[in-house]
Design an enzyme around this catalytic site. Structure first.
Site, PDB file in Angstrom:
ATOM      1  N   GLY A   1      38.584  47.920  41.282  1.00  0.00           N
ATOM      2  CA  GLY A   1      37.628  48.615  40.430  1.00  0.00           C
ATOM      3  C   GLY A   1      36.211  48.455  40.943  1.00  0.00           C
ATOM      4  N   ASP A   2      35.863  47.235  41.308  1.00  0.00           N
ATOM      5  CA  ASP A   2      34.548  46.960  41.892  1.00  0.00           C
ATOM      6  C   ASP A   2      34.427  47.542  43.290  1.00  0.00           C
ATOM      7  OD1 ASP A   2      33.186  45.460  39.887  1.00  0.00           O
ATOM      8  OD2 ASP A   2      34.430  43.733  40.337  1.00  0.00           O
ATOM      9  N   ILE A   3      35.429  47.291  44.114  1.00  0.00           N
ATOM     10  CA  ILE A   3      35.320  47.617  45.544  1.00  0.00           C
ATOM     11  C   ILE A   3      35.330  49.122  45.778  1.00  0.00           C
ATOM     12  CG2 ILE A   3      36.475  47.386  47.773  1.00  0.00           C
ATOM     13  CD1 ILE A   3      37.426  44.573  46.719  1.00  0.00           C
TER      14      ILE A   3
ATOM     15  N   GLY B   1      32.071  50.457  44.729  1.00  0.00           N
ATOM     16  CA  GLY B   1      31.068  50.111  45.730  1.00  0.00           C
ATOM     17  C   GLY B   1      31.095  51.040  46.923  1.00  0.00           C
TER      18      GLY B   1
END
Length: 413
Positions: free
Chosen positions: A168-170, A173
């Site tokens: 979700g973060d990566i 990003g």
């Protein structure tokens, strides 16, 4: 600085993973990234594992960056940030949508300071969202759960499973980096900056692949299938005598070759297995037969067989095998850095293999506040007496200040 993005300056207010992934990509490609941290530092500095009391987690995603420590609760700290915005091409943050506005740095306010700036924000559900959604706090796992990706991950018939890395973060990003690059290209043509509004949930919905159309076209709600593919068979992992092997058979021609390789040519002409559509319809039956065959040899023995037939295959590697793999290292995907205070350590390299301007790990992660003085002096042109005054007022901090209890904010002492 060298690289495709040399000359691009990023003021990075982000923390932990989503925003730092974006700025790591930009820094690897040559941008100057000034990571503005609070007095206590990026939260990631307190995440393990640790080496000589330094966070290896933080080090691994903050190489090639500078660290400046500001107290944005002070008028002087805000003034420094305003000057950085005027001197930057990109500002990046991954707070809740209300946080930057509360500090006085919403997109309209930043745009007034620098009309050419690219304002990139990553949050759970997006800035331009329904009111009930925009203000929701979100971590990676919230995005994984809400997006549906957890509902299709895990063993068949089992509970939902978090993907083994913080996708979700990566993913958010990476997508924010793409948005920034597109916005910079538009600015080259128009002279106009813009906002990049990146949602973590959007990012995972975008990569759901065939799960979306399986529902919208057929009405079927996708479920987890372990290592199997929902519409290609066999396209999954099998347990060997001593481990696991992946054998993705992507078409009927490969299926015939695969059957010859495992010495079961009869399966290729079996009336229930002749085509991919038939094999997928009778998945349980064919998988049981193939699992029985795969258990007869070791992973290494099957790898030799499949490679001899030029079939796609792979062992299910553990991380230690990946780190030691000769081609992974030849591609510089594992690089060694000399981190001040922590010594030599290995981290992931850059995946951007451009022929002329590849992504490069040029420098280790910064110590907290390591570049405060040099950025104020060299980037913003502050004279020494002004820098000293800002340090006395506890608006800007160098490593020396952070080591001195009498110079830290009162609530930090």
């Amino acid at each position: 600085m060298t690289g495709a993005l040399a000359g691009i300056r990023v003021t990075d207010l982000s923390h932990v993973l989503a925003g730092p992934t974006t700025s790591m990509i930009l820094a690897d490609l040559g941008a100057e990234v000034i990571h503005v941290e609070p007095v206590e530092g990026d939260d990631a500095r307190r995440f393990g594992p640790f080496k000589n009391e330094q966070s290896a987690y933080f080090i691994s995603i903050n190489r090639n960056k500078k660290s400046v420590v500001l107290d944005l609760k002070t008028p002087e700290g805000k003034e420094i940030l305003q000057d950085l915005i005027r001197a930057s091409d990109v500002i990046l943050e991954n707070y809740r949508p209300t946080t930057m506005a509360r500090l006085g740095f919403s997109y309209p306010e930043v745009q007034r300071l620098n009309p050419r700036i690219i304002y990139a924000s990553i949050c759970g559900f997006g800035h331009d969202a329904l009111p009930d959604y925009a203000a929701r706090p979100a971590y990676d796992m919230v995005a994984q759960a809400f997006s549906g990706i957890m509902s299709i991950t895990g063993p068949e018939g089992g509970p939902p499973v978090r993907v083994g890395t913080s996708v979700g973060d990566i993913v958010a990003g990476h997508q924010a980096a793409i948005g920034i690059l597109a916005a910079l290209r538009h600015r080259d043509q128009s002279g106009q900056g813009q906002m990049v509004d990146q949602s973590m949930v959007d990012g995972l919905v975008y990569i759901l692949e065939n799960a979306i159309v399986r529902y919208t076209v057929s009405g079927d709600v996708p479920q987890p299938l372990g290592t199997a593919h929902p519409s290609i068979t066999p396209f999954q992992g099998f347990q060997t005598r001593d481990g696991w092997i992946i054998t993705p058979v992507g078409n009927d021609s490969l299926w015939k070759t695969y059957c010859r390789a495992i010495e079961r040519p009869d399966l290729a002409e079996h009336p229930r297995f002749r085509t991919n559509e038939l094999r997928t319809e009778h998945r349980g039956e064919i998988v049981a037969v193939l699992q029985e065959e795969m258990a007869k040899k070791t992973t290494e023995q099957w790898m030799a067989v499949f490679e001899g037939h030029r079939l796609p295959c792979s062992p299910v590697n553990t991380i230690d095998r990946v780190v030691e793999d000769p081609n992974v290292n030849y591609r510089k995907m594992i690089v060694e850095i000399d981190q001040p205070g922590a010594g030599k350590m290995k981290i992931a390299g850059s995946p951007f293999h451009l022929s002329e301007t590849p992504g490069v790990v040029r420098s280790p992660a910064p110590l907290l506040g390591e570049h405060t003085e040099s950025v104020l002096r060299d980037t913003l042109g502050y004279p020494p007496e002004r820098i000293s005054a800002l340090r006395r007022k506890r608006a800007a901090y160098t490593p020396e200040d952070l080591r001195s209890p009498e110079k830290r904010p009162r609530e930090q002492v």
